[in-house]
Scaffold this motif. Structure first.
Motif, PDB file in Angstrom:
ATOM      1  N   PHE A  97       7.370  15.326  -4.037  1.00  0.00           N
ATOM      2  CA  PHE A  97       7.605  14.432  -2.906  1.00  0.00           C
ATOM      3  C   PHE A  97       8.959  13.753  -3.065  1.00  0.00           C
ATOM      4  O   PHE A  97       9.260  13.191  -4.130  1.00  0.00           O
ATOM      5  N   ASP A  98       9.766  13.804  -2.011  1.00  0.00           N
ATOM      6  CA  ASP A  98      11.081  13.157  -2.041  1.00  0.00           C
ATOM      7  C   ASP A  98      11.120  11.901  -1.184  1.00  0.00           C
ATOM      8  O   ASP A  98      12.188  11.324  -0.953  1.00  0.00           O
ATOM      9  N   MET A  99       9.962  11.472  -0.684  1.00  0.00           N
ATOM     10  CA  MET A  99       9.864  10.257   0.104  1.00  0.00           C
ATOM     11  C   MET A  99       8.441   9.732   0.043  1.00  0.00           C
ATOM     12  O   MET A  99       7.531  10.441  -0.384  1.00  0.00           O
ATOM     13  N   ASN A 100       8.283   8.485   0.475  1.00  0.00           N
ATOM     14  CA  ASN A 100       6.960   7.892   0.565  1.00  0.00           C
ATOM     15  C   ASN A 100       6.932   6.932   1.749  1.00  0.00           C
ATOM     16  O   ASN A 100       7.988   6.539   2.257  1.00  0.00           O
ATOM     17  N   PHE A 101       5.744   6.613   2.197  1.00  0.00           N
ATOM     18  CA  PHE A 101       5.541   5.564   3.195  1.00  0.00           C
ATOM     19  C   PHE A 101       4.706   4.464   2.569  1.00  0.00           C
ATOM     20  O   PHE A 101       3.851   4.713   1.718  1.00  0.00           O
ATOM     21  N   HIS A 102       4.949   3.247   3.009  1.00  0.00           N
ATOM     22  CA  HIS A 102       4.260   2.085   2.472  1.00  0.00           C
ATOM     23  C   HIS A 102       3.969   1.096   3.601  1.00  0.00           C
ATOM     24  O   HIS A 102       4.614   1.116   4.653  1.00  0.00           O
ATOM     25  N   ILE A 103       3.014   0.209   3.336  1.00  0.00           N
ATOM     26  CA  ILE A 103       2.857  -1.009   4.124  1.00  0.00           C
ATOM     27  C   ILE A 103       3.121  -2.179   3.186  1.00  0.00           C
ATOM     28  O   ILE A 103       2.593  -2.231   2.074  1.00  0.00           O
ATOM     29  N   LEU A 104       3.972  -3.107   3.628  1.00  0.00           N
ATOM     30  CA  LEU A 104       4.230  -4.330   2.888  1.00  0.00           C
ATOM     31  C   LEU A 104       3.762  -5.495   3.746  1.00  0.00           C
ATOM     32  O   LEU A 104       4.124  -5.584   4.929  1.00  0.00           O
ATOM     33  N   SER A 105       2.946  -6.376   3.168  1.00  0.00           N
ATOM     34  CA  SER A 105       2.336  -7.467   3.915  1.00  0.00           C
ATOM     35  C   SER A 105       2.551  -8.790   3.187  1.00  0.00           C
ATOM     36  O   SER A 105       2.256  -8.906   1.992  1.00  0.00           O
ATOM     37  N   PHE A 106       3.085  -9.794   3.910  1.00  0.00           N
ATOM     38  CA  PHE A 106       3.384 -11.110   3.353  1.00  0.00           C
ATOM     39  C   PHE A 106       2.480 -12.161   4.002  1.00  0.00           C
ATOM     40  O   PHE A 106       2.413 -12.250   5.243  1.00  0.00           O
ATOM     41  N   LYS A 107       1.843 -12.961   3.193  1.00  0.00           N
ATOM     42  CA  LYS A 107       1.189 -14.132   3.754  1.00  0.00           C
ATOM     43  C   LYS A 107       2.261 -15.124   4.203  1.00  0.00           C
ATOM     44  O   LYS A 107       3.387 -15.102   3.682  1.00  0.00           O
ATOM     45  N   PRO A 108       1.961 -15.993   5.198  1.00  0.00           N
ATOM     46  CA  PRO A 108       2.966 -16.968   5.628  1.00  0.00           C
ATOM     47  C   PRO A 108       3.517 -17.761   4.449  1.00  0.00           C
ATOM     48  O   PRO A 108       2.765 -18.287   3.623  1.00  0.00           O
ATOM     49  N   LYS A 133       0.854  -1.177   0.000  1.00  0.00           N
ATOM     50  CA  LYS A 133       0.000   0.000   0.000  1.00  0.00           C
ATOM     51  C   LYS A 133       0.895   1.233   0.000  1.00  0.00           C
ATOM     52  O   LYS A 133       1.873   1.295   0.754  1.00  0.00           O
ATOM     53  N   ASP A 134       0.565   2.222  -0.835  1.00  0.00           N
ATOM     54  CA  ASP A 134       1.329   3.465  -0.939  1.00  0.00           C
ATOM     55  C   ASP A 134       0.551   4.595  -0.274  1.00  0.00           C
ATOM     56  O   ASP A 134      -0.613   4.832  -0.624  1.00  0.00           O
ATOM     57  N   PHE A 135       1.184   5.307   0.643  1.00  0.00           N
ATOM     58  CA  PHE A 135       0.499   6.340   1.411  1.00  0.00           C
ATOM     59  C   PHE A 135       0.435   7.686   0.693  1.00  0.00           C
ATOM     60  O   PHE A 135      -0.527   8.422   0.852  1.00  0.00           O
ATOM     61  N   LEU A 136       1.468   8.028  -0.042  1.00  0.00           N
ATOM     62  CA  LEU A 136       1.575   9.369  -0.618  1.00  0.00           C
ATOM     63  C   LEU A 136       1.556   9.318  -2.140  1.00  0.00           C
ATOM     64  O   LEU A 136       1.998   8.328  -2.739  1.00  0.00           O
ATOM     65  N   PRO A 137       1.091  10.380  -2.788  1.00  0.00           N
ATOM     66  CA  PRO A 137       1.037  10.421  -4.253  1.00  0.00           C
ATOM     67  C   PRO A 137       2.393  10.798  -4.845  1.00  0.00           C
ATOM     68  O   PRO A 137       2.511  11.770  -5.612  1.00  0.00           O
ATOM     69  N   ALA A 138       3.420  10.024  -4.498  1.00  0.00           N
ATOM     70  CA  ALA A 138       4.780  10.368  -4.908  1.00  0.00           C
ATOM     71  C   ALA A 138       5.116   9.893  -6.320  1.00  0.00           C
ATOM     72  O   ALA A 138       6.043  10.427  -6.942  1.00  0.00           O
ATOM     73  N   ALA A 139       4.393   8.910  -6.815  1.00  0.00           N
ATOM     74  CA  ALA A 139       4.685   8.402  -8.159  1.00  0.00           C
ATOM     75  C   ALA A 139       4.480   9.508  -9.194  1.00  0.00           C
ATOM     76  O   ALA A 139       3.413  10.118  -9.266  1.00  0.00           O
ATOM     77  N   ASN A 140       5.519   9.771  -9.965  1.00  0.00           N
ATOM     78  CA  ASN A 140       5.476  10.797 -11.018  1.00  0.00           C
ATOM     79  C   ASN A 140       5.206  12.198 -10.474  1.00  0.00           C
ATOM     80  O   ASN A 140       4.718  13.066 -11.194  1.00  0.00           O
ATOM     81  N   ASN A 141       5.502  12.418  -9.198  1.00  0.00           N
ATOM     82  CA  ASN A 141       5.305  13.740  -8.590  1.00  0.00           C
ATOM     83  C   ASN A 141       6.586  14.109  -7.843  1.00  0.00           C
ATOM     84  O   ASN A 141       6.819  13.657  -6.722  1.00  0.00           O
ATOM     85  N   LYS A 194      10.652   5.316   2.563  1.00  0.00           N
ATOM     86  CA  LYS A 194      11.619   5.152   1.470  1.00  0.00           C
ATOM     87  C   LYS A 194      11.807   6.496   0.781  1.00  0.00           C
ATOM     88  O   LYS A 194      10.835   7.106   0.357  1.00  0.00           O
ATOM     89  N   ASP A 195      13.037   6.966   0.696  1.00  0.00           N
ATOM     90  CA  ASP A 195      13.304   8.178  -0.070  1.00  0.00           C
ATOM     91  C   ASP A 195      13.184   7.856  -1.558  1.00  0.00           C
ATOM     92  O   ASP A 195      13.418   6.738  -2.001  1.00  0.00           O
ATOM     93  N   CYS A 196      12.773   8.865  -2.345  1.00  0.00           N
ATOM     94  CA  CYS A 196      12.501   8.606  -3.766  1.00  0.00           C
ATOM     95  C   CYS A 196      12.614   9.916  -4.557  1.00  0.00           C
ATOM     96  O   CYS A 196      12.747  10.997  -4.005  1.00  0.00           O
ATOM     97  N   ASN A 197      12.560   9.792  -5.881  1.00  0.00           N
ATOM     98  CA  ASN A 197      12.430  10.927  -6.804  1.00  0.00           C
ATOM     99  C   ASN A 197      13.610  11.900  -6.783  1.00  0.00           C
ATOM    100  O   ASN A 197      13.458  13.065  -7.157  1.00  0.00           O
ATOM    101  N   ARG A 198      14.784  11.435  -6.343  1.00  0.00           N
ATOM    102  CA  ARG A 198      15.949  12.315  -6.308  1.00  0.00           C
ATOM    103  C   ARG A 198      17.190  11.603  -6.835  1.00  0.00           C
ATOM    104  O   ARG A 198      17.382  10.399  -6.627  1.00  0.00           O
ATOM    105  N   ASP A 199      18.030  12.371  -7.529  1.00  0.00           N
ATOM    106  CA  ASP A 199      19.295  11.862  -8.034  1.00  0.00           C
ATOM    107  C   ASP A 199      20.309  11.804  -6.893  1.00  0.00           C
ATOM    108  O   ASP A 199      20.169  12.489  -5.865  1.00  0.00           O
TER     109      ASP A 199
END
Length: 263
Positions: free
Chosen positions: A179-190, A168-176, A255-260
């Motif tokens: 935003f230089d960072m985003n928060f996510h939830i990652l969930s794994f089934k057993p 799940k992506d919390f912030l509209p950082a994709a192609n924007n 996760k930091d993102c969108n920066r060189d």
């Protein structure tokens, strides 16, 4: 001892702890042994500083318990500092110069640089949350904006096409690039896992709120579980398996993102 588990005084056995700290590489911090930090502005709050520049992170993560009547009316963040606040449980009013909202389980707010975040517990039980701050990496012509939502309303996306791993992506950082960072939830089934061991420029701070896993941290396989915190520096090898029986292995992470890369 730890205020999180209420264990005080002498232990029955020898002193031992699962935590691992390899500065500028990775860290696993388990609940037993973490301590409170006194910070101006946090009233009737238990605050633990997790990652910080002292461990090699470019951000600061906090674990927060806001007691009844707990609050921060002084403001958190401000000039040049962006803030993200997630509520695991409880009822908390949050606001900045742009918006005001009541958050409950799964609620969150991103407050951009220059806009202090304020909050108060408006429930009759302690609220528990995860707090983050980072210096905003500004690019001329782009700006971030306040975002408020709830993780329960976010789209569940199969992670790289794997239906038993959900992101799940919390912030509209994709192609924007505002935003230089985003928060996510990652969930794994057993039994589910990453598709490969990742090696990348970005860094993470991750709080495990559900289940158990085996995490590869710089090719050290480490057992982790609910309540643990992980810091992963840039280029730290990383991947995980979900283990256990009935509960998904899940964590919230930055996760930091969108920066060189800078020279």
């Amino acid at each position: 001892m730890s205020y999180k588990n209420g264990v005080v005084g002498y232990r029955e056995g020898i002193l031992a702890n699962r935590s691992i700290v390899k500065k500028d590489n990775y860290a696993l911090i388990e609940p037993d042994g973490i301590v409170k930090n006194a910070i101006v502005g946090f009233e009737n709050c238990d605050v633990t500083i997790l990652s910080s520049p002292k461990i090699g992170a470019s951000f600061v993560d906090y674990l927060l318990t806001i007691k009844e009547d707990g609050k921060n009316h002084l403001g958190f963040g401000g000039e040049g500092i962006e803030v993200f606040f997630y509520i695991f449980e409880g009822n908390v009013k949050v606001w900045n110069d742009d918006k005001s909202e009541k958050l409950t389980d799964g609620g969150y707010i991103f407050s951009p640089a220059g806009k202090k975040l304020y909050f108060e517990n408006i429930g009759d039980t302690p609220a528990k949350g995860f707090l983050y701050k980072r210096l905003y990496d500004r690019i001329e012509g782009y700006e971030a904006h306040t975002v408020i939502g709830n993780s329960n309303d976010l789209e569940e996306i199969p992670y790289e096409g794997m239906t038993d791993v959900i992101i799940k992506d919390f912030l509209p950082a994709a192609n924007n690039f505002g935003f230089d960072m985003n928060f996510h939830i990652l969930s794994f089934k057993p039994g589910a896992s990453h598709g490969y061991i990742e090696t990348h420029f970005q860094e993470h701070g991750a709080y495990i709120f559900s289940g158990q896993g085996m995490y590869n941290l710089d090719n050290d396989w480490v057992p982790v579980e609910k309540g643990d915190y992980i810091f992963m520096s840039a280029y730290c090898l990383q991947a995980a398996y979900g283990i256990g029986r009935d509960e998904n292995f899940a964590y919230i992470y930055s996760k930091d993102c969108n920066r060189d890369a800078k020279l």
